[in-house]
Design an enzyme around this catalytic site. Sequence first.
Site, PDB file in Angstrom:
ATOM      1  N   GLY A 186       0.827  -1.207   0.000  1.00  0.00           N
ATOM      2  CA  GLY A 186       0.000   0.000   0.000  1.00  0.00           C
ATOM      3  C   GLY A 186       0.862   1.258   0.000  1.00  0.00           C
ATOM      4  O   GLY A 186       0.595   2.211  -0.750  1.00  0.00           O
ATOM      5  N   THR A 208      -2.115  -2.066  12.237  1.00  0.00           N
ATOM      6  CA  THR A 208      -1.829  -3.329  12.914  1.00  0.00           C
ATOM      7  C   THR A 208      -0.308  -3.407  13.058  1.00  0.00           C
ATOM      8  O   THR A 208       0.411  -2.473  12.663  1.00  0.00           O
ATOM      9  CB  THR A 208      -2.295  -4.529  12.065  1.00  0.00           C
ATOM     10  N   THR A 263      -4.844 -11.792  -4.333  1.00  0.00           N
ATOM     11  CA  THR A 263      -3.620 -12.593  -4.356  1.00  0.00           C
ATOM     12  C   THR A 263      -3.761 -13.847  -5.225  1.00  0.00           C
ATOM     13  O   THR A 263      -4.865 -14.383  -5.368  1.00  0.00           O
ATOM     14  CB  THR A 263      -3.276 -13.014  -2.904  1.00  0.00           C
ATOM     15  N   ASP A 264      -2.621 -14.340  -5.730  1.00  0.00           N
ATOM     16  CA  ASP A 264      -2.636 -15.600  -6.490  1.00  0.00           C
ATOM     17  C   ASP A 264      -3.019 -16.785  -5.603  1.00  0.00           C
ATOM     18  O   ASP A 264      -3.381 -17.845  -6.095  1.00  0.00           O
ATOM     19  CB  ASP A 264      -1.269 -15.857  -7.155  1.00  0.00           C
ATOM     20  N   GLU A 265      -2.944 -16.592  -4.263  1.00  0.00           N
ATOM     21  CA  GLU A 265      -3.229 -17.724  -3.372  1.00  0.00           C
ATOM     22  C   GLU A 265      -4.697 -18.169  -3.442  1.00  0.00           C
ATOM     23  O   GLU A 265      -5.029 -19.255  -2.984  1.00  0.00           O
ATOM     24  CB  GLU A 265      -2.842 -17.375  -1.931  1.00  0.00           C
ATOM     25  N   TYR A 274      -6.069 -17.571   5.409  1.00  0.00           N
ATOM     26  CA  TYR A 274      -5.744 -16.312   4.713  1.00  0.00           C
ATOM     27  C   TYR A 274      -6.359 -16.309   3.317  1.00  0.00           C
ATOM     28  O   TYR A 274      -7.136 -15.422   2.960  1.00  0.00           O
ATOM     29  CB  TYR A 274      -4.214 -16.141   4.614  1.00  0.00           C
ATOM     30  N   THR A 300     -10.308 -16.444   3.117  1.00  0.00           N
ATOM     31  CA  THR A 300     -11.024 -15.195   3.403  1.00  0.00           C
ATOM     32  C   THR A 300     -10.767 -14.148   2.314  1.00  0.00           C
ATOM     33  O   THR A 300     -11.642 -13.346   1.996  1.00  0.00           O
ATOM     34  CB  THR A 300     -10.642 -14.638   4.798  1.00  0.00           C
ATOM     35  N   LYS A 301      -9.575 -14.181   1.697  1.00  0.00           N
ATOM     36  CA  LYS A 301      -9.324 -13.281   0.554  1.00  0.00           C
ATOM     37  C   LYS A 301     -10.253 -13.684  -0.608  1.00  0.00           C
ATOM     38  O   LYS A 301     -10.788 -12.830  -1.322  1.00  0.00           O
ATOM     39  CB  LYS A 301      -7.865 -13.361   0.091  1.00  0.00           C
ATOM     40  N   ASN A 360      12.074 -21.397  -3.177  1.00  0.00           N
ATOM     41  CA  ASN A 360      12.503 -20.669  -1.975  1.00  0.00           C
ATOM     42  C   ASN A 360      13.984 -20.893  -1.649  1.00  0.00           C
ATOM     43  O   ASN A 360      14.688 -19.960  -1.268  1.00  0.00           O
ATOM     44  CB  ASN A 360      11.642 -21.094  -0.776  1.00  0.00           C
ATOM     45  N   GLY A 382      -0.197 -27.699   5.166  1.00  0.00           N
ATOM     46  CA  GLY A 382      -0.944 -27.369   3.944  1.00  0.00           C
ATOM     47  C   GLY A 382      -0.187 -26.417   3.021  1.00  0.00           C
ATOM     48  O   GLY A 382      -0.792 -25.725   2.200  1.00  0.00           O
TER      49      GLY A 382
END
Length: 328
Positions: free
Chosen positions: A13, A34, A116-118, A140, A143-144, A239, A265
């Site tokens: 952001g 937050t 997101t791509d998730e 996550y 809910t997105k 990674n 997961g």
Amino acid sequence: MKLLVCGGAGFIGSTFVRQRVEAGDEVVVLDKLTYAGRRENLQDVEHVFVHGAIEDPEAVAGAMAGVGAVVNFAAETHVDRSIAEPDAFVRTHAVGTFVLLEAARERGLRYLQVSTDEVYGSIEEGSFTEESPLRPSSPYSATKTGADLLVQSYAHTYDMPAVICRGSNNYGPRQYPEKLIPLIVLNAIHGDPLPVYGDGMQVRNWIHARDFSSAIAHVLQHGVPGEVYNAGGPDECPNIDVVRRVIELTGRDESLIEYVTDRPGHDRRYSLSSDKVRALGWEPQVRFDEGLAETVDWFRDNAWWWEPIRSGAYREYYARQYGRELSA
Ligand SMILES: NC(=O)c1ccc[n+]([C@@H]2O[C@H](COP(=O)([O-])OP(=O)(O)OC[C@H]3O[C@@H](n4cnc5c(N)ncnc54)[C@H](O)[C@@H]3O)[C@@H](O)[C@H]2O)c1
């Protein structure tokens, strides 16, 4: 144009706000601050700041006065935290997005949801398009996904000029160090062990936050209402290779690598096709090698930014998550 940017004090952001202000837009930021939201992220950028939550209708009404469009980055963004404590994810993504949509609809505003791509889940080969099925696998991403579906329902049912832009894994300056790249960079700078989940072969499609921000601005301006646009980075990398590149860039050696129990997961590979947003005229500018080197330099040169984080509540989070203390 005057924009309301929700979650503008966070990593992506604040990158977006910086770009839009440089381009001549006026920006109001609404942010709950937050652990991941910081006024310091925007200290060098002219903007109006409203401290409040997107799930609070009064705060939203105040912040929306006089703006021409709304861009919603506000989110809980760390998958590990969503596994341990999903409550805030449901509140911010479901209730918060609903409150923003209602307020934007009432005022006839253009609305962009950052996603997101998730939401697509994991893919072994090839890349997800906007037509791929939604198969989120963590609280996550679930809910997105719910928030995205609500946005699409508002575009469809109320003819609201709402669009969605889904990014792949972002990296760059000012990213909170719970995420892979800043975590590894800061640990490497300090000579701390570099925790790698499982076998480290999880593949991510890295996009620099400046490129994702420019895609969002492009979709806000040129996107067709009701449509979704994927914005993936130009390079994929497992990674463990990211960790090895950071080791090289910081002059450390591989003895710092420490394999730890994989996240439950954990998705194996994310990959996005960006053909649709490219057809609108957007292209990523930053190759991963170059962007990673620049990011390492930024963290090396900006201790003022991360010192308060590394000496604060982040230490407790880290000890809980990885079962060991960070060095001082
Ligand atoms: N980081 C990535 O790799 C990535 C990739 C694709 C999409 N995204 C999406 O981009 C957006 C921004 O991600 P980020 O990495 O910059 O996150 P971040 O965690 O750095 O920032 C999130 C910001 O939202 C604010 N916020 C949280 N809950 C809020 C609420 N209820 N009301 C108002 N403000 C609230 C926080 O204070 C913080 O400033 C998110 O929507 C995320 O899902 C992130």
